[in-house]
Scaffold this motif. Structure first.
Motif, PDB file in Angstrom:
ATOM      1  N   GLU A 151     123.030  63.654  25.388  1.00 14.22           N
ATOM      2  CA  GLU A 151     124.372  63.091  25.580  1.00 14.22           C
ATOM      3  C   GLU A 151     124.871  62.425  24.303  1.00 14.22           C
ATOM      4  OE1 GLU A 151     123.757  60.497  28.868  1.00 14.22           O
ATOM      5  OE2 GLU A 151     123.608  62.134  30.326  1.00 14.22           O
ATOM      6  N   TYR A 184     121.111  70.831  27.121  1.00 13.04           N
ATOM      7  CA  TYR A 184     121.475  69.811  28.107  1.00 13.04           C
ATOM      8  C   TYR A 184     121.663  70.448  29.484  1.00 13.04           C
ATOM      9  CZ  TYR A 184     123.821  65.603  29.911  1.00 13.04           C
ATOM     10  OH  TYR A 184     124.160  64.488  30.633  1.00 13.04           O
ATOM     11  N   ALA A 185     122.252  71.639  29.511  1.00 13.02           N
ATOM     12  CA  ALA A 185     122.428  72.350  30.779  1.00 13.02           C
ATOM     13  C   ALA A 185     121.074  72.673  31.409  1.00 13.02           C
ATOM     14  CB  ALA A 185     123.224  73.631  30.551  1.00 13.02           C
ATOM     15  N   MET A 213     119.819  69.581  32.980  1.00  8.97           N
ATOM     16  CA  MET A 213     120.514  69.305  34.238  1.00  8.97           C
ATOM     17  C   MET A 213     120.004  70.216  35.361  1.00  8.97           C
ATOM     18  SD  MET A 213     122.509  66.723  33.860  1.00  8.97           S
ATOM     19  CE  MET A 213     121.174  66.081  32.825  1.00  8.97           C
ATOM     20  N   GLU A 236     120.888  68.997  39.029  1.00 13.50           N
ATOM     21  CA  GLU A 236     122.326  68.714  38.982  1.00 13.50           C
ATOM     22  C   GLU A 236     123.025  70.029  38.637  1.00 13.50           C
ATOM     23  OE1 GLU A 236     123.490  65.220  36.787  1.00 13.50           O
ATOM     24  OE2 GLU A 236     121.594  64.199  37.239  1.00 13.50           O
ATOM     25  N   GLN A 285     125.756  71.746  39.588  1.00 11.69           N
ATOM     26  CA  GLN A 285     127.169  71.905  39.258  1.00 11.69           C
ATOM     27  C   GLN A 285     127.432  71.527  37.802  1.00 11.69           C
ATOM     28  OE1 GLN A 285     129.853  69.727  41.809  1.00 11.69           O
ATOM     29  NE2 GLN A 285     131.659  70.803  41.059  1.00 11.69           N
ATOM     30  N   LYS A 286     126.818  70.430  37.373  1.00  9.36           N
ATOM     31  CA  LYS A 286     126.979  70.003  35.982  1.00  9.36           C
ATOM     32  C   LYS A 286     126.355  71.022  35.037  1.00  9.36           C
ATOM     33  CE  LYS A 286     126.460  65.953  32.998  1.00  9.36           C
ATOM     34  NZ  LYS A 286     126.039  64.527  32.941  1.00  9.36           N
ATOM     35  N   ALA A 287     125.197  71.552  35.424  1.00  4.43           N
ATOM     36  CA  ALA A 287     124.527  72.557  34.597  1.00  4.43           C
ATOM     37  C   ALA A 287     125.407  73.795  34.429  1.00  4.43           C
ATOM     38  CB  ALA A 287     123.188  72.945  35.224  1.00  4.43           C
ATOM     39  N   GLU A 288     126.021  74.239  35.519  1.00  2.00           N
ATOM     40  CA  GLU A 288     126.888  75.420  35.455  1.00  2.00           C
ATOM     41  C   GLU A 288     128.050  75.197  34.488  1.00  2.00           C
ATOM     42  OE1 GLU A 288     129.374  78.383  38.467  1.00  2.00           O
ATOM     43  OE2 GLU A 288     128.947  76.316  39.064  1.00  2.00           O
ATOM     44  N   ILE A 289     128.665  74.028  34.568  1.00  2.00           N
ATOM     45  CA  ILE A 289     129.789  73.712  33.677  1.00  2.00           C
ATOM     46  C   ILE A 289     129.343  73.738  32.219  1.00  2.00           C
ATOM     47  CG2 ILE A 289     131.361  71.859  32.970  1.00  2.00           C
ATOM     48  CD1 ILE A 289     131.447  71.044  35.973  1.00  2.00           C
ATOM     49  N   LEU A 290     128.178  73.163  31.954  1.00  2.00           N
ATOM     50  CA  LEU A 290     127.672  73.092  30.579  1.00  2.00           C
ATOM     51  C   LEU A 290     127.316  74.478  30.040  1.00  2.00           C
ATOM     52  CD1 LEU A 290     125.446  69.923  31.028  1.00  2.00           C
ATOM     53  CD2 LEU A 290     127.397  70.090  29.469  1.00  2.00           C
ATOM     54  N   LYS A 350     130.513  76.313  29.282  1.00  2.00           N
ATOM     55  CA  LYS A 350     131.161  75.781  28.076  1.00  2.00           C
ATOM     56  C   LYS A 350     130.463  76.302  26.826  1.00  2.00           C
ATOM     57  CE  LYS A 350     132.658  71.538  25.773  1.00  2.00           C
ATOM     58  NZ  LYS A 350     132.703  70.047  25.807  1.00  2.00           N
TER      59      LYS A 350
END
Length: 262
Positions: free
Chosen positions: A160, A176-177, A180, A185, A187-192, A195
Motif C-alpha cells: 500500500e 498486492y492483488a 488480497m 478479499e 472483490q478488492k483483488a479483482e479490481i487490482l 487495473k
C-alpha cells in the motif's frame, strides 16, 4: 547529495510510521540518526515544516567513480551466483557512498539468497529511509512478509505504501492483488488485477485473475481471461523470467477446459 523526506514517510518499525507530534525537533533528529545507524555519521539533518532535510557529505569524485564501478561488478557477481564476492563489493561501495540505495538493496538481495532474512530486511528498511519511493525495496519487503514470514498485514502495509508513491505500477498492483486473494478479499483483488492489466500486459496479473475466477467457480471467466492473455502476450515475445508463469497459465487453461467438459 541532498534529500527532503516528509516526516510521516519515516518508518520506525515494520508497518509503523514515525509520528512527529510525539517528539520535539531535537528528539526527531536523534531518533532519525538512530534509525539510519552508521549512515548518520555522514549526514546533516534539519527538521522544518514537517519535512526532514538530509545532506550527505560527498566522497571525492575519484572515490565516487571507483565505488560506482564496484557496484556494477557486484551486480554482475551476484547475477552469476558469486554471493560472497558480491557482498564484499557492495560493502565497499557503501563504505564510500553509504546513501547509495542500489548497493544497499542489492546487498539485501544477497542476504535474502543466503537465507539471512533479518539482515535483508534491515538493509531494505535502510533503503526506504534514504528513498521512501524505492519500488523494489517495498516489493521485496512485501514478498518477504508474505512468502517467508506469513505476515500478510505487514506485507499489505508495504504494498500500500508503495502504491501511494507509484499508483500505476502494474507489478506492484499484481503483487498486492495476489495478497488480497490470500486474505480472501476477492472483490478488492479483482479490481487490482484488472487495473494492473489495464496499465500493462503483465502475465502474472492475467494468471492471478484467472485463478481468482476459478476459486469463485467462474471457470468461463477464467478461460476468457487466459485466452485474452494468449492473444495479447504471445509466449515468444516474453522475457525468459516469465516462462514459468506462462506455462502455469497454459496448465490452468487446460484444467479449466477439462472441468468445463465434465
Amino acid at each position: 547529495m541532498k534529500l527532503s523526506i516528509p516526516l510521516t514517510d519515516i518508518m520506525i518499525a515494520p508497518g509503523k510510521r514515525f509520528d512527529p507530534a510525539e517528539y520535539t525537533e531535537q528528539d526527531v533528529i536523534t531518533r532519525i540518526k538512530k534509525l539510519y545507524g552508521v549512515i548518520a555519521e555522514v549526514m546533516d539533518i534539519v527538521v522544518d515544516g514537517g519535512m526532514v532535510h538530509i545532506s550527505f557529505r560527498d566522497a571525492t569524485p575519484e572515490k565516487y567513480a571507483e565505488a560506482i564501478k564496484k557496484l556494477a561488478k557486484g551486480v554482475d557477481a551476484a547475477g552469476k551466483g558469486r554471493l560472497p564476492e558480491a557482498l564484499k563489493l557492495f560493502q565497499e561501495v557503501l563504505a564510500v557512498i553509504p546513501e547509495n540505495v542500489a548497493a544497499r538493496r542489492n546487498m539485501a538481495k544477497v542476504y535474502l539468497e543466503q537465507g539471512k532474512l533479518e539482515k535483508a530486511k534491515q538493509h531494505l528498511q535502510g533503503c526506504l529511509q534514504i528513498d521512501p519511493t524505492d519500488v523494489w525495496s517495498y516489493v521485496i519487503l512485501g514478498n518477504i512478509y508474505v512468502n517467508k514470514e506469513g505476515n500478510l498485514d505487514v506485507a499489505a502495509f508495504y504494498y500500500e505504501k508503495c502504491l501511494e508513491h507509484h499508483p500505476e505500477d502494474a507489478m506492484v498492483l499484481t503483487n498486492y492483488a495476489g495478497l488480497m486473494t490470500q486474505k480472501r478479499e476477492f472483490q478488492k483483488a479483482e479490481i487490482l488485477f484488472k487495473k494492473a492489466i489495464k496499465i500493462q500486459d503483465v502475465p502474472n496479473a492475467y494468471y492471478g485473475l484467472a485463478l481468482l475466477y476459478r476459486m469463485a467457480g467462474e471457470d468461463d471467466a477464467g478461460k476468457s481471461v487466459l485466452e485474452t492473455m494468449f492473444v495479447r502476450i504471445p509466449q515468444q515475445t516474453l522475457p525468459k523470467e516469465f516462462a514459468g508463469i506462462y506455462a502455469e497459465a497454459r496448465n490452468l487453461y487446460s484444467e479449466l477446459s477439462k472441468e468445463k467438459k465434465h
